[in-house]
Design a protein around this motif. Sequence first.
Motif, mmCIF file in Angstrom:
data_model
loop_
_atom_site.group_PDB
_atom_site.id
_atom_site.type_symbol
_atom_site.label_atom_id
_atom_site.label_comp_id
_atom_site.label_asym_id
_atom_site.label_seq_id
_atom_site.Cartn_x
_atom_site.Cartn_y
_atom_site.Cartn_z
ATOM 1 N N GLY A 214 -133.286 21.476 -25.194
ATOM 2 C CA GLY A 214 -132.266 20.388 -24.922
ATOM 3 C C GLY A 214 -130.863 19.906 -25.894
ATOM 4 O O GLY A 214 -130.850 19.344 -26.868
ATOM 5 N N ILE A 215 -130.529 21.847 -25.491
ATOM 6 C CA ILE A 215 -129.650 21.346 -26.312
ATOM 7 C C ILE A 215 -128.106 21.785 -25.499
ATOM 8 O O ILE A 215 -127.115 21.832 -25.653
ATOM 9 C CB ILE A 215 -129.547 23.471 -26.728
ATOM 10 C CG1 ILE A 215 -130.033 24.292 -25.618
ATOM 11 C CG2 ILE A 215 -131.186 23.352 -27.632
ATOM 12 C CD1 ILE A 215 -129.181 25.191 -25.009
ATOM 13 N N ALA A 216 -128.363 21.770 -24.384
ATOM 14 C CA ALA A 216 -127.473 21.581 -23.448
ATOM 15 C C ALA A 216 -126.727 20.284 -22.831
ATOM 16 O O ALA A 216 -127.103 19.681 -23.001
ATOM 17 C CB ALA A 216 -127.270 22.180 -22.151
ATOM 18 N N ASN A 217 -125.520 20.189 -22.394
ATOM 19 C CA ASN A 217 -124.524 18.794 -22.026
ATOM 20 C C ASN A 217 -125.489 18.457 -20.986
ATOM 21 O O ASN A 217 -125.363 19.605 -19.498
ATOM 22 C CB ASN A 217 -122.643 19.504 -21.984
ATOM 23 C CG ASN A 217 -122.242 18.005 -21.508
ATOM 24 O OD1 ASN A 217 -123.061 17.370 -20.760
ATOM 25 N ND2 ASN A 217 -120.991 18.678 -22.160
ATOM 26 N N PRO A 218 -125.696 17.736 -20.851
ATOM 27 C CA PRO A 218 -126.220 17.080 -19.410
ATOM 28 C C PRO A 218 -125.654 16.520 -18.200
ATOM 29 O O PRO A 218 -126.469 17.097 -17.263
ATOM 30 C CB PRO A 218 -126.798 15.147 -19.697
ATOM 31 C CG PRO A 218 -126.214 14.899 -20.992
ATOM 32 C CD PRO A 218 -126.166 15.893 -22.076
ATOM 33 N N ASN A 219 -124.641 16.783 -18.387
ATOM 34 C CA ASN A 219 -123.467 16.393 -17.243
ATOM 35 C C ASN A 219 -122.829 17.727 -16.755
ATOM 36 O O ASN A 219 -122.367 17.662 -15.906
ATOM 37 C CB ASN A 219 -122.263 15.248 -17.221
ATOM 38 C CG ASN A 219 -123.096 13.907 -18.096
ATOM 39 O OD1 ASN A 219 -124.145 13.819 -17.501
ATOM 40 N ND2 ASN A 219 -122.472 13.369 -19.583
ATOM 41 N N VAL A 220 -123.001 18.677 -17.389
ATOM 42 C CA VAL A 220 -122.826 20.222 -17.038
ATOM 43 C C VAL A 220 -123.993 21.176 -16.677
ATOM 44 O O VAL A 220 -124.528 21.468 -17.305
ATOM 45 C CB VAL A 220 -121.648 21.101 -18.071
ATOM 46 C CG1 VAL A 220 -121.086 22.275 -17.708
ATOM 47 C CG2 VAL A 220 -120.660 19.824 -18.623
ATOM 48 N N ASP A 221 -123.905 21.626 -15.703
ATOM 49 C CA ASP A 221 -124.429 22.881 -15.073
ATOM 50 C C ASP A 221 -124.745 23.914 -16.342
ATOM 51 O O ASP A 221 -123.696 23.942 -16.529
ATOM 52 C CB ASP A 221 -124.004 23.663 -13.776
ATOM 53 C CG ASP A 221 -124.311 22.719 -12.635
ATOM 54 O OD1 ASP A 221 -125.210 21.939 -13.013
ATOM 55 O OD2 ASP A 221 -123.987 22.916 -11.741
ATOM 56 N N PHE A 222 -126.046 24.338 -16.197
ATOM 57 C CA PHE A 222 -126.582 25.242 -17.514
ATOM 58 C C PHE A 222 -126.255 26.332 -16.578
ATOM 59 O O PHE A 222 -127.813 26.334 -16.126
ATOM 60 C CB PHE A 222 -127.357 24.916 -18.873
ATOM 61 C CG PHE A 222 -128.133 25.714 -19.446
ATOM 62 C CD1 PHE A 222 -126.833 25.937 -20.822
ATOM 63 C CD2 PHE A 222 -129.053 26.462 -20.069
ATOM 64 C CE1 PHE A 222 -126.940 27.015 -21.769
ATOM 65 C CE2 PHE A 222 -128.722 27.294 -21.090
ATOM 66 C CZ PHE A 222 -128.040 27.824 -21.672
ATOM 67 N N THR A 223 -125.672 27.223 -16.440
ATOM 68 C CA THR A 223 -126.127 28.510 -14.961
ATOM 69 C C THR A 223 -127.448 28.911 -15.905
ATOM 70 O O THR A 223 -127.465 29.217 -17.196
ATOM 71 C CB THR A 223 -125.464 28.940 -14.658
ATOM 72 O OG1 THR A 223 -124.778 30.133 -15.421
ATOM 73 C CG2 THR A 223 -123.765 28.081 -14.007
ATOM 74 N N ALA A 224 -128.009 29.991 -15.161
ATOM 75 C CA ALA A 224 -128.471 31.442 -15.293
ATOM 76 C C ALA A 224 -128.009 32.239 -16.108
ATOM 77 O O ALA A 224 -128.991 32.978 -16.789
ATOM 78 C CB ALA A 224 -129.001 32.073 -13.920
ATOM 79 N N THR A 225 -126.448 32.613 -15.842
ATOM 80 C CA THR A 225 -125.858 33.435 -16.628
ATOM 81 C C THR A 225 -125.978 32.672 -17.831
ATOM 82 O O THR A 225 -125.931 33.153 -19.112
ATOM 83 C CB THR A 225 -124.268 32.720 -16.373
ATOM 84 O OG1 THR A 225 -124.249 34.165 -14.839
ATOM 85 C CG2 THR A 225 -123.143 33.959 -16.971
ATOM 86 N N ASN A 226 -125.826 31.605 -18.227
ATOM 87 C CA ASN A 226 -126.183 30.408 -19.486
ATOM 88 C C ASN A 226 -126.726 30.343 -19.878
ATOM 89 O O ASN A 226 -126.810 30.889 -21.879
ATOM 90 C CB ASN A 226 -125.368 29.258 -18.887
ATOM 91 C CG ASN A 226 -123.969 29.042 -19.181
ATOM 92 O OD1 ASN A 226 -124.067 28.079 -17.698
ATOM 93 N ND2 ASN A 226 -123.259 30.093 -19.260
ATOM 94 N N TYR A 227 -128.262 31.068 -19.621
ATOM 95 C CA TYR A 227 -129.446 30.693 -20.110
ATOM 96 C C TYR A 227 -129.694 32.882 -20.364
ATOM 97 O O TYR A 227 -130.002 32.511 -21.711
ATOM 98 C CB TYR A 227 -130.344 30.782 -19.000
ATOM 99 C CG TYR A 227 -132.052 31.072 -19.558
ATOM 100 C CD1 TYR A 227 -132.680 29.687 -20.612
ATOM 101 C CD2 TYR A 227 -132.695 31.779 -18.658
ATOM 102 C CE1 TYR A 227 -133.547 30.552 -20.527
ATOM 103 C CE2 TYR A 227 -134.033 31.933 -19.867
ATOM 104 C CZ TYR A 227 -134.439 31.377 -20.688
ATOM 105 O OH TYR A 227 -135.937 31.315 -21.110
ATOM 106 N N CYS A 228 -129.742 33.750 -19.816
ATOM 107 C CA CYS A 228 -130.061 35.098 -20.376
ATOM 108 C C CYS A 228 -128.375 35.337 -21.456
ATOM 109 O O CYS A 228 -129.994 35.142 -22.422
ATOM 110 C CB CYS A 228 -128.748 35.890 -19.034
ATOM 111 S SG CYS A 228 -130.045 35.967 -17.315
#
Length: 325
Positions: free
Chosen positions: A97-111
């Motif tokens: 529950g940390i990311a902006n719900p309206n913007v994609d949290f990509t695999a790169t962001n996740y890594c």
Amino acid sequence: MMNLCKSLCPQTSRMLDIPPGRLKMDMLSPRSRQKEKVVIVMGPTGTGKSRLSIELATQFPAEIINSDKMQVYKGLDIVTNKVAEEEKSGVPHHLLGIANPNVDFTATNYCHTASLAVESISTRGLLPIIVGGSNSYIEALMDDEDFRLRLNYDCCFLWVDVSMPVLHKFVSRRVEQMVSMGMIDEARNIFDPYADYSTGIRRSIGVPEFDKYFRAEAFLDEENRARLLHEAICDVKKNTCKLACRQWEKINRLRKIKGWDIHRLDATEVFQKSGKEAEHAWEMLVARPSTAIVGQLLCGVPADKVPAIASVAKTMGYLRQCLVA
């Protein structure tokens, strides 16, 4: 109790002489540490991954990192089936529950963020446990171009598996439970007739399925509203079952095609039973084997000795306070 510690992990005998804040996870190991450890709990939706990760984190000094690509967003706690605060047993959860719900949290962001979380947890002498159903996130983290995580950490993969026909029945019932908990109102609160269902949290199963119903409900009589709502709920069930199949296929591919060393834990019997029988099956088929595998990873002792070590770590109530101080 301390005699048991001495016989299983010699260095554990020095625990009481260590000032708070200085205790490290590698002191549970009789060998000199070469790499830090990371545990990854995988499995299709609904198989009990969150439960297992929390149980392991209460047995061993650990913190949990979410790897579910919908649970990473803020909001829609019921729709995305986030673990409730009272179910966390006091175990810290990261990337939930940390990311902006309206913007994609990509695999790169996740890594990037997951790597920082792993490093932070390990630096404090704790075991990072990565858990979630988004295998694309896990694959990106493990097999990036530099294989940085694998080079720096010993990775242990646990796969909670359930026969698909049995799991499909369970996830269908779970959707009904989510509806009774307020899933429809939660989805209605973010409904936007101009929304893009291919971006952010609106990609979650349980959001686009209700679009037709939300658009039409004000103009329909009670019978047709009920019919449309029933169709939407059925779509949520079908799409959740399809997701479970895709997740199972992805894990199998990682295991068979890419050669990942994944420990499979067959939990089918757990879902075929109820009450005390289901709890006993979980303990025997999932909890104990997982504890043994993680204990071997950390302590390097025979599997039949690991439950005793885990019991020691759990019983010594000051252990977690020392680790997180």
